[in-house]
Write a protein that holds these residues in place. Structure first.
Motif, short mmCIF file in Angstrom:
data_model
loop_
_atom_site.label_atom_id
_atom_site.label_comp_id
_atom_site.label_asym_id
_atom_site.label_seq_id
_atom_site.Cartn_x
_atom_site.Cartn_y
_atom_site.Cartn_z
N LYS D 390 96.77 -52.67 29.19
CA LYS D 390 98.04 -53.01 29.51
C LYS D 390 97.65 -54.41 28.33
O LYS D 390 98.93 -55.35 28.00
CB LYS D 390 97.37 -54.08 30.38
N GLU D 391 96.70 -55.20 27.63
CA GLU D 391 96.42 -56.42 27.05
C GLU D 391 96.97 -55.51 25.59
O GLU D 391 97.72 -56.63 24.98
CB GLU D 391 94.99 -56.79 27.12
N TYR D 394 100.63 -55.94 25.21
CA TYR D 394 101.18 -57.09 25.17
C TYR D 394 100.75 -57.63 23.45
O TYR D 394 101.38 -58.32 22.87
CB TYR D 394 100.82 -58.40 26.25
N GLU D 395 100.02 -57.29 23.48
CA GLU D 395 99.37 -57.86 21.78
C GLU D 395 100.31 -57.18 21.11
O GLU D 395 100.73 -58.08 19.86
CB GLU D 395 97.97 -57.56 22.06
N SER D 397 102.49 -55.64 21.21
CA SER D 397 104.06 -56.16 21.31
C SER D 397 104.89 -57.23 20.39
O SER D 397 105.50 -57.47 19.63
CB SER D 397 104.91 -56.27 22.54
N LEU D 398 103.81 -58.60 20.78
CA LEU D 398 103.76 -59.70 20.54
C LEU D 398 103.66 -59.53 18.70
O LEU D 398 104.32 -60.11 18.23
CB LEU D 398 102.50 -59.98 20.98
N LEU D 408 108.36 -57.48 24.02
CA LEU D 408 106.93 -57.37 25.26
C LEU D 408 107.85 -57.40 26.73
O LEU D 408 107.49 -57.18 27.46
CB LEU D 408 106.86 -58.86 25.31
N ASN D 411 108.17 -53.84 28.14
CA ASN D 411 106.21 -54.24 28.83
C ASN D 411 106.06 -54.67 29.94
O ASN D 411 105.24 -54.23 30.47
CB ASN D 411 105.67 -54.24 27.27
N THR D 498 93.57 -66.32 26.02
CA THR D 498 93.90 -66.04 25.85
C THR D 498 96.13 -66.11 25.72
O THR D 498 96.17 -65.95 26.39
CB THR D 498 94.65 -64.78 24.18
N VAL D 500 98.20 -63.29 26.36
CA VAL D 500 98.45 -62.38 26.47
C VAL D 500 97.03 -62.35 28.30
O VAL D 500 98.05 -61.65 29.05
CB VAL D 500 97.27 -61.43 25.92
N LEU D 503 99.89 -63.65 30.35
CA LEU D 503 100.84 -62.65 30.29
C LEU D 503 100.76 -61.81 31.79
O LEU D 503 101.26 -61.58 32.40
CB LEU D 503 101.28 -62.26 29.35
N SER D 504 98.85 -60.85 30.94
CA SER D 504 98.00 -59.78 32.00
C SER D 504 98.21 -60.66 33.97
O SER D 504 98.87 -59.87 34.71
CB SER D 504 97.35 -60.08 31.54
#
Lengths: 504, 181, 116, 773
Positions: D390-391, D394-395, D397-398, D408, D411, D498, D500, D503-504
């Motif tokens: 998952k991390e 996200y990363e 996508s960014l 993002l 996701n 971070t 991310v 976000l998690s």
């Protein structure tokens, strides 16, 4: 081996066999023995012919020792030898099936001699190098088909045969006039010499070649069931017993396409005129309409019958693309289709023998009870639908590749879509006949299907026999594809044929 | 059709027609005629016979053979026995001392289908001769004789004779079947 | 006559087709026979017609001398006629059997095997 | 490698026989096979990691470029390990699941077949070799989905899956052929080696790309082809777990990954993959939330996950590929587990409805533990492998070059759903407090709970030892996707604080909130039925039905049973072509030049001509049958006269005799028929007249034309010369018949013989007379 013997044996063996059968009129056992011998001999001689042709090139013999354009030539190139071999294989299978799968009444009234005469006609069509002789052998085929289709005289058979007879007599008439026109315009009947004549750039009647080709396109188009001419096929092919319809459906319509390919590569070169786009269009329409017809049916045999038309479209496609690869695809496809289609018909016969019906609605439950039969069907059906690595795939692949290479994207797209619908109709049979539980209502035995035989398992024999060959050309495809490619090259580079026949 | 005169005429005419048809067959190689035409003429002779007398009568008269025989009696000479048999079979007289119950017969029926088969066999066999001699199928072989009507003798004539038989058999088969309908 | 024959053949073709399209079984068979006749005549005419001569070598000669008609179309025609006869005879019998079995001489009643 | 596959096929086909001999112990050899294969591939790991490319090549049809070429690189190895390991577990699980099923042998056959096919797909080098195995997966999937063949839902779903994936397969075939034409190579390795920019500018690039994508999307259940996957849940659960979550649906992803060095990198590729993948992820997630059936929920989240994978491939950066591979592995592990758990629950309780299941934790503890492990990975809780996935997602996508916020968002949405579903699958099912836990029908056997437990644990182990265990293989796999890039994987649980990570965490919280809303969503679901009516699934069914109906109507109109219509089609086809050919190619008939021929017509000829024409018109109008026969005979005799006039005595005689015979047959057969009533053409008469005249005119015109251009044949001269000298006959026609062209005659008399036999059979053998034929 002596080429004249090799070339005449496929004609003579069934002929002698049939004559013997006539002499043993109404004695089934004796006739069966004779037919068995002939089938064996026929396949051996066809195999030898194929071997010889692949080793030494095109074989010819002049009937009556009269030199080439004057006497009738028998000629075999790889294409005809391949067809003959597959025809003889199918002949064995159908013969085996008929031993247990056909009622003795029909055998008593001439099933075996008719079958042998039919095989003789097939050999004649494949081997002849003379355009009128071709017509004659087609008539032999035709009358045998008439007699076999109506053999037994049930209502459905008579009705189907009537349509078959009318339309095919019409086709024969068109062909005959075509032969007359060709003779009158080009002064020869020998196919090789005609091929030579139409390749003279300064022949005065060259512009009328298209006109001649229309006669033959229509005539043989009817016999091979291409699009607007196919109507007799779905009306008649599903009516007789399987031992008859399997042979006719599996083989005879392909003989029409064989002739079309033969004539349109040698004599009526479609490159120069509107025939090529015409053939493309026809093949696309044939494929599509055939498969739509098959999708609409609810009867095992009718699905299979209608499907023949669609597959004819594929075979025509290779001719319409007119490149070596595509033509090789067509040739391979024809052989594949002869074997697979016959096998599917035979499977339907085995099913019907035990369940007394062909209706998808009334059948069911075979997957549980006869898994082996289900496997045999599934393999054939998937081969027909062109699932790799089964045989249909190779033909389809070569056709698609050839089409793409030649830039005919439309036809390839059509063929691929059609192939999806083929998969649809094959799995429809699978779903209904094999997977679905058997409906409780038990149907009674009806006329066209013989009562249970003493050795029901014996009916598996021909199916297994054909399956061996299907798997052979599927898995060990390379030599067959190679042969098909060589055959296509022989067809497209006509010089070898002309030289072999005319010795010039 | 079944007037007496006509049927008698046909009875008499049929053999004539048949002879004529054979003549047509034989001269075909040099004059108009040949196996087809001969066969058709011959079969038409039978057709009329069938129309006049019915298929069974035609079959009985022309296509079945009853051979009569009896065991030779000890006292009779060979010649006499031969005469008796001939008498019985050709003239239809089966008389003689104490003979009434001793006659046995063999019934032979020539079905049209045998004619067809035999004709076809003849035709194809005439072609096969060439094949057996290592020549192409249907290569002609000619005898070095010259006959009045026939011209030369050769395998093509055999072929034509096969055609003749087959055509006749075919028409007969059809007509017999149809008239029994 | 060479110019008239095509019209005769054409008329024969038309009439035969019209009969074939008829829905009466009897007319159908008539049509088929006339059609065969038309094709035979077509073959004959297309082979070229010449009056008077025959393709038979006279007693005193060894080769045929022109003018003689082309024997090839004649031979083809003869074959075609006989084959046509075989087919037609079969067709006639078939039509009788159809009539007997299906109890109808109307072609329109014979459309059962085609339907899905 | 080749022998591995061969062994797979052989064992597959032997399975039913083994079942007959061994009974249910058939599982032993069949589970052993994937284990052996797994060990075999494990043994290759070191080589592959060392950079060796393992190649196995067998020539098959070199003419067409189709050979059995296989090779093992990082990507193949990753998939091969996954497939064989999963295969091993599934075989054991299936034994527990279908313990007493009478068709266990066949089940194992299909399953092994599938496994082999899948191994073939991932190790194939030749593109058509891949296609072969690709289709084999479709077929085996079809057989497996329809395994409960007596249920109509199973059959319909199997059929649907086959048609959708089979259709995609055909598109793929077209695409691959185009690809091979465009690139000039038949192998992936060849394409990659020679891969250059020129392929993207090749005119066949776009069609090839679109077709291949179509194939991949149908296989990997991308929107709008996703609908077959939830329906495929009609299959027994081991199948759903194996084929429809962990392996087969990833074949499409695999192929995309395999081809991305060849086809990827263009704007088209990127856009299509991002849009389709994103849509699929969103649609899958939204639909998953509305389901109450355990397997359906899992199916839709699988679709969503597949969408994410496709999206990542679309982005195509190093990070995205890394994310894709990690997520793929993580997803396979947890989704497989959850499916197996769902199967266990279903097997033990008899239901899969979420609302009927509660508090199973006590009675099925091990299963519960497995579910929880998997759910934690799915939700992306730290220390589980799913978290890393998952991390990275996200990363990546960014970092994406285009649409980065949108990707993002997608996701996140998918992530929320996964969290909610994870809570549902573990907490709700097993651990939530309830007074009335769902009763079990029977105890769960270890065969059923051990495999999910192993898988679930693996999710944790991989998470904890991410850098050690999976990373090297994944890195190699990424290298196969991005051969020209420098790839360095640093997988670790902890990256520090971070954005991310934030976000998690946010995802987890929001996911929990979403879980609270699930009951509301479920109750709202029925109201959305109206929307689904326009969804692809119902579109498929409508299309399916209307195709069948339309086909029937169409074909019954065309093939309507009226013989005359068929003849009309044929005649029109013939005349149309003739007219076209005449108009296009042929010169005009010049009757004027032949006018003098008219003068040569003699009176008797003219009379005969008029007679025949008159007879024809008479026959048209007569109603009497006998008259018709007589007149027809007359026409025939006139033809004979023509023949005799123009030098054909043999023909004339034959015609005469045959006409006579025909008349006789007519009389014999047809005169007995009852009087026939007259059937007129009614309205269509004029149409028929027009067509007949058209046909006749075409024939007349052709005849006139051909007459004009007729040539003298060399045959005539030869026959004239040779007839007597060489063939000993003076009647040239007869000599032609019996000698020169004797073979024609042989054929002809054969026709006669057959006609006689046929007529005999037709008249004698009929059902009315002799009972059954």
């Amino acid at each position: 081996m002596n080429p004249s013997l090799l070339l005449t044996l496929p004609l003579l063996l069934p002929l002698y066999g049939a004559v013997l059968c006539l002499l043993f009129w109404q004695r089934n056992q004796a006739q069966a023995v004779i037919a068995a011998t002939v089938q064996l001999g026929l396949s051996i001689s066809a195999g030898l012919l194929l071997y010889e042709v692949s080793q030494t090139g095109i074989l010819t013999t002049q009937i009556g020792k009269w030199p080439a354009p004057f006497g009738i030539t028998l000629v075999s190139d790889l294409f005809s030898a391949l067809i003959l071999v597959s025809a003889s294989i199918v002949g064995i299978a159908v013969f085996l099936f008929s031993l247990q799968g056909l009622d003795s009444k029909r055998k008593k009234y001439g099933y075996y001699p008719l079958l042998l005469f039919l095989q003789m006609g097939v050999s004649g069509v494949c081997l002849t190098g003379d355009i009128f002789n071709l017509y004659v052998w087609f008539e032999v085929l035709l009358i045998c088909c008439f007699a076999l289709l109506a053999l037994g005289g049930t209502k459905a058979q008579l009705e189907g045969t009537l349509k078959y007879v009318t339309i095919n007599i019409f086709a024969s008439g068109i062909l005959l006039t075509g032969v007359g026109v060709v003779y009158s315009l080009y002064g020869s009947l020998n196919i090789a010499e005609l091929a030579l004549i139409v390749r003279q750039p300064d022949h005065p009647n060259l512009q009328l070649l298209t006109l001649c080709s229309v006669f033959f396109l229509t005539g043989f188009g009817i016999k091979s069931a291409i699009f607007p001419l196919f109507f007799w096929l779905p009306a008649s092919y599903h009516t007789p017993p399987i031992a008859i319809s399997a042979f006719i459906a599996g083989l005879i319509s392909k003989i029409g396409i064989y002739t079309l390919i033969r004539l349109f590569t040698l004599v009526f070169i479609p490159k120069a005129n509107f025939m090529l786009p015409m053939l493309l269009l026809l093949s696309a329409l044939t494929m599509v309409i055939g498969v739509i017809g098959a999708a609409a049916q609810k009867d095992f045999r009718k699905i299979l019958s209608f499907h023949i038309i669609s597959q004819i479209g594929y075979m025509l496609m290779g001719l319409a693309i007119y490149t070596p690869l595509a033509l090789a695809g067509s040739i391979y496809f024809i052989i594949h289709n002869i074997l697979v289609k016959t096998n599917l018909f035979l499977v339907s016969g085995v099913v019907a023998q035990q369940h007394h019906t062909f209706s998808l609605k009334k059948l069911g439950g075979i997957y549980l009870k006869q898994p082996f039969l289900a496997l045999l069907f599934l393999l054939s059906a998937l081969a027909l639908a062109g699932i790799p690595p089964l045989s249909g795939f190779w033909g389809k692949f070569m056709l698609a590749m050839g089409g793409f290479k030649a830039g005919n994207y439309g036809i390839v797209a059509t063929s691929l879509c059609v192939s999806l619908v083929t998969l649809f109709s094959m799995t429809k049979i699978w779903n209904e006949v094999f997977w679905k539980a058997k409906p409780l209502k038990v149907s009674k035995p009806s006329g066209a299907i013989p009562a249970k035989s003493r050795y029901p398992k014996f009916l598996y024999m021909p199916v297994i026999f054909l399956m061996v060959f299907i798997l052979l050309i599927s898995l060990y495809a390379q030599p067959f594809i190679n042969l098909a490619q060589q055959a296509a090259n022989q067809l497209l580079y006509t010089n070898s044929y002309i030289e072999a026949v005319l010795k010039r | 059709m079944k007037t007496i005169i006509l049927s008698t005429a046909i009875r008499l005419l049929t053999p004539v027609f048949l002879l004529f048809s054979v003549y047509i067959l034989l001269r075909g190689h040099n004059h108009p005629g040949g196996g087809f035409i001969g066969g058709l003429i011959g079969s038409i002779a039978f057709v009329f016979h069938v129309l006049a007398h019915g298929a069974n009568a035609t079959a009985r008269v022309f296509f079945s053979l009853t051979l009569y025989h009896h065991p030779r009696q000890s006292g009779h000479s060979r010649t006499r026995y031969f005469m008796q048999i001939m008498n019985a079979n050709i003239r239809g007289r089966r008389k003689g001392r104490n003979m009434e119950n001793r006659w046995n017969y063999i019934f032979v029926r020539v079905r049209p289908v045998y004619l067809i088969a035999f004709g076809l066999l003849l035709a194809v066999a005439s072609g096969t001769i060439g094949l057996l001699a290592g020549q192409p199928f249907m290569s002609a072989f000619w005898l070095d004789v010259h006959l009045p009507v026939l011209g030369s003798l050769g395998t093509p004539l055999l072929f034509d004779a096969g055609v003749y038989l087959l055509v006749m058999g075919m028409v007969l088969k059809m007509i017999f079947t149809m008239s029994k309908e | 006559m060479e110019l008239l024959m095509p019209f005769l053949v054409g008329t024969l073709f038309s009439v035969s087709l019209y009969f074939i399209l008829h829905r009466h079984l009897f007319k159908l068979i008539l049509g088929l026979i006339l059609f065969g006749l038309a094709t035979n005549l077509f073959l004959f005419v297309v082979g070229g017609i010449t009056t008077g001569e025959v393709a038979i070598i006279p007693q005193e000669k060894e080769t045929a001398e022109p003018p003689f008609p082309d024997p090839v179309p004649q031979a083809l025609l003869l074959t075609a006629i006989v084959i046509g006869f075989g087919l037609q005879a079969y067709a006639i019998v078939l039509i009788r059997r159809v009539y007997q079995t299906l109890k109808s001489n109307n072609l329109d009643d014979l459309s059962k095997t085609d339907k899905t | 490698m080749f022998y591995t596959l061969l062994a797979g096929l052989l064992v597959a086909f032997a399975a039913p026989l083994l079942f007959r001999w061994l009974g249910r112990y058939v599982v032993l050899p069949l589970a052993l096979l994937p284990l052996c294969i797994f060990i075999y591939f494990c043994a290759q790991v070191s080589q592959v990691l060392g950079g060796t490319r393992i190649i196995a090549s067998t020539s098959w049809v070199p003419e067409l470029g189709i050979n059995l070429d296989f090779y093992l690189d990082g990507l193949s190895l990753l998939f091969a390990l996954l497939i064989s390991f999963f295969g091993f577990l599934i075989m054991i699980y299936a034994y527990g699941y279908l313990e007493k099923h009478p068709l266990l042998g066949r089940f194992y056959m299909y399953l092994t077949l599938f496994m082999t096919a899948m191994l073939g797909v991932v190790t194939a080098d030749n593109i058509f070799c891949l296609f072969l195995f690709w289709e084999l997966t479709s077929i085996s999937s079809y057989l497996l989905i329809g395994f409960n063949n007596d249920q109509i839902e199973s059959r319909t779903s199997a059929w649907q899956a086959l048609l959708v994936t089979g259709g995609g397969g055909l598109a793929l075939m077209g695409g691959l052929i185009l690809l091979s034409l465009a690139s000039g190579h038949f192998t992936f390795s060849g394409m990659v080696l020679s891969s250059n920019i020129s392929l993207a500018t090749h005119p066949l690039y776009l069609p090839a790309l679109l077709l291949i994508l179509l194939g991949c999307f149908t296989k990997s259940a991308q929107f709008p082809f996703h609908f077959w996957l939830p329906n495929a849940m009609a299959a027994p659960t081991p199948v759903s777990a194996y084929l429809h979550s962990a392996t087969m649906v990833k074949a499409g992803i695999f192929l995309l990954a395999r081809l991305s060095p060849v086809l990827g990198g263009t704007e088209t590729w990127m856009t299509i993959l991002l849009v389709v993948g994103g849509t699929t992820a969103v649609v899958g997630a939204l639909l998953a939330l509305q389901q109450t059936d355990l397997k359906a929920i899992l199916a839709y989240t699988t679709i969503s996950a597949l969408g994410l994978l496709v999206m990542m491939l679309g982005i195509g950066s190093v990070l995205a590929i890394e994310a894709m591979l990690v997520f793929l592995l993580a997803h396979a592990l947890y989704k497989g587990t959850l499916f197996l758990v769902a199967g266990v629950v279903d097997h033990s309780t008899g239901t899969r409805q979420v609302n009927d299941l509660k508090g199973l934790g006590r009675s099925m503890m091990y299963t519960g533990i497995a579910a929880t492990l998997a759910a934690l990975s799915m939700a992306g809780v730290i220390s589980f492998f799913g978290f890393i996935g998952k991390e990275l997602l996200y990363e990546a996508s960014l970092e994406s070059e285009v649409f980065n916020w949108l990707t993002l968002g997608v996701n996140m949405l998918a992530g929320l759903t996964f969290v909610a579903v994870a809570i549902l699958m573990s907490y709700r099912l097993f651990w939530s407090k309830t007074s009335k836990p769902t009763a079990l029908q029977h105890q769960t056997s270890p065969y059923l709970y051990l495999p999910p437990l192993v898988l679930g644990l693996l999710g944790l182990v991989f998470g904890l030892m991410a850098g050690l265990l999976p990373a090297p293989v994944l890195e190699k796999a990424a290298l196969s996707i991005l051969p020209s890039q420098k790839v360095q994987f640093e997988l670790a649980i902890w990256h520090g604080f971070t954005p991310v990570l934030g976000l998690s965490m946010l995802t987890l919280v929001l996911g929990y909130l979403l879980y609270r809303f699930l009951p509301a969503l479920h109750s709202a679901a029925p109201r959305l039925k109206k929307v689904y009516r326009y969804g692809p699934d119902s579109m498929y069914h409508t299309g399916f039905k209307s195709f069948q109906k339309g086909a029937k109507v169409f074909i019954n109109t065309l093939q309507n049973g009226y013989l005359r219509n068929y003849i009309i089609y044929i005649v029109l086809f013939f005349c149309g072509l003739m007219l076209f050919a005449l108009w296009r190619d042929a010169p005009h008939v010049n009757l004027g030049a032949r006018r003098e021929l008219l003068d040569q017509i003699e009176l008797h000829e003219l009379v005969l001509f008029v007679l025949v024409i008159a007879a024809l018109f008479y026959i048209l109008n007569t109603r009497s049958r006998l008259t018709s026969i007589v007149v027809m005979g007359l026409v025939g005799y006139s033809a004979a006269l023509f023949y005799i006039l123009y030098g054909a005595p043999d023909v004339a005689a034959t015609q005469l005799l045959i006409e006579t015979l025909t008349v006789v047959i007519f009389v014999l057969l047809l005169h007995k028929l009852p009087a026939f009533w007259y059937l007129s053409h009614q309205f269509r008469k004029y149409k028929f007249i027009a067509i007949s005249i058209l046909f006749g005119s075409v024939m007349t015109y052709t005849l006139l034309l051909v007459q004009e251009f007729a040539v003298e044949s060399e045959l005539k001269e030869f026959y004239g010369n040779a007839s007597f000298l060489e063939a000993h006959g003076r009647n040239v026609v007869n000599v032609i018949l019996v000698d020169f062209r004797g073979l024609d005659t042989l054929g002809e008399i054969t026709v006669l013989a057959v006609a006689a036999v046929g007529i005999f059979a037709l008249l004698r053998l009929n059902p009315e007379k002799g009972g059954k034929p």
